[in-house]
Design an enzyme around this catalytic site. Structure first.
Site, PDB file in Angstrom:
ATOM      1  N   ASP A 291     -20.668  12.831 -15.006  1.00 26.74           N
ATOM      2  CA  ASP A 291     -22.101  12.577 -14.791  1.00 26.74           C
ATOM      3  C   ASP A 291     -22.356  11.759 -13.530  1.00 26.74           C
ATOM      4  OD1 ASP A 291     -21.072  10.163 -15.615  1.00 26.74           O
ATOM      5  OD2 ASP A 291     -22.408   9.922 -17.347  1.00 26.74           O
TER       6      ASP A 291
ATOM      7  N   CYS B 197       0.834  -1.213   0.000  1.00 26.49           N
ATOM      8  CA  CYS B 197       0.000   0.000   0.000  1.00 26.49           C
ATOM      9  C   CYS B 197       0.869   1.265   0.000  1.00 26.49           C
ATOM     10  CB  CYS B 197      -0.907   0.015   1.223  1.00 26.49           C
ATOM     11  SG  CYS B 197      -2.049  -1.377   1.296  1.00 26.49           S
TER      12      CYS B 197
END
Length: 222
Positions: A139, A46
């Site tokens: 959108d 990570c």
């Protein structure tokens, strides 16, 4: 498991982050967005991933993509871990991190968005978040979803390439072939007739002849 499918409106969740409380749609505004999760703070893979994301944040910015990360740790842990990420990136100036990290210590979002990896369990026997990538359009609909297991780090070059394809095909009636990169030829979508393609693509359309005789491999240079 609950989740979000391609074309779904992405949930307008509220969450605590390293920049304070956000409402996701307000955070995105009119931009594209990428939400990428990681299993745990203070873990090796990570750290390399978020360090890479920080180093190339300008590449996302120039594509009008807002970045945000998530894991099942607290804001305090995120802020402390960010210092390690910055130290890993000692050759570059990325302090503070150029994107917020969502705190999902109750796993509420991880469950809602289908992010949990059942094969990776923490010390309490609970599943960790997988390495999810969600790309959201202006959108607010999900345009791309990639799900990596916790043990496999992501390739951010491929993520940028996919975003380039998404943004191009959102505006033009083309698709991008295997291993496509910006500037290379695109493929004319099958729903366009040859006459429509000739009108839309002034640089011309070339068709590869095939044993079937079907003229579906049509290329154009934008």
């Amino acid at each position: 498991m609950p989740g979000v499918l391609l074309g779904d409106v992405f949930p307008n969740f509220e969450a605590e982050t390293t920049i304070g409380k956000i409402k996701f749609h307000d955070f995105l505004g009119e931009s594209w967005g990428i939400l990428f999760s990681h299993p745990r703070d203070f873990t090796p893979v990570c750290t390399t991933e978020l360090a890479c994301a920080a180093r190339i944040s300008d590449q996302f910015k120039k594509r009008n993509v807002k970045m945000i990360a998530l894991s099942i740790d607290s804001v305090a842990d995120h802020l402390a871990w960010s210092k390690d990420i910055v130290a890993f990136n000692s050759e570059g100036d990325v302090s503070p991190l150029p994107f917020p990290i969502i705190a999902d210590d109750k796993r509420k979002l991880a469950v809602q968005l289908g992010m949990l990896d059942p094969d990776e369990i923490d010390k309490d026997g609970l599943p960790l978040t997988a390495r999810c990538v969600f790309v959201i359009g202006p959108d607010k609909k999900m345009k791309l979803s990639i799900l990596y297991p916790a043990t496999t780090g992501r390739n951010f070059d491929e993520i940028l390439r996919a975003i380039d394809s998404l943004q191009l095909t959102a505006l033009k009636k083309v698709a991008t072939p295997v291993d496509w990169k910006p500037g290379q030829k695109c493929m004319v979508i099958p729903s366009l007739s040859d006459a429509e393609a000739a009108e839309l693509f002034p640089n011309g359309v070339t068709t590869k002849e095939l044993p079937s005789g079907k003229r579906y491999l049509r290329y154009t240079q934008l």
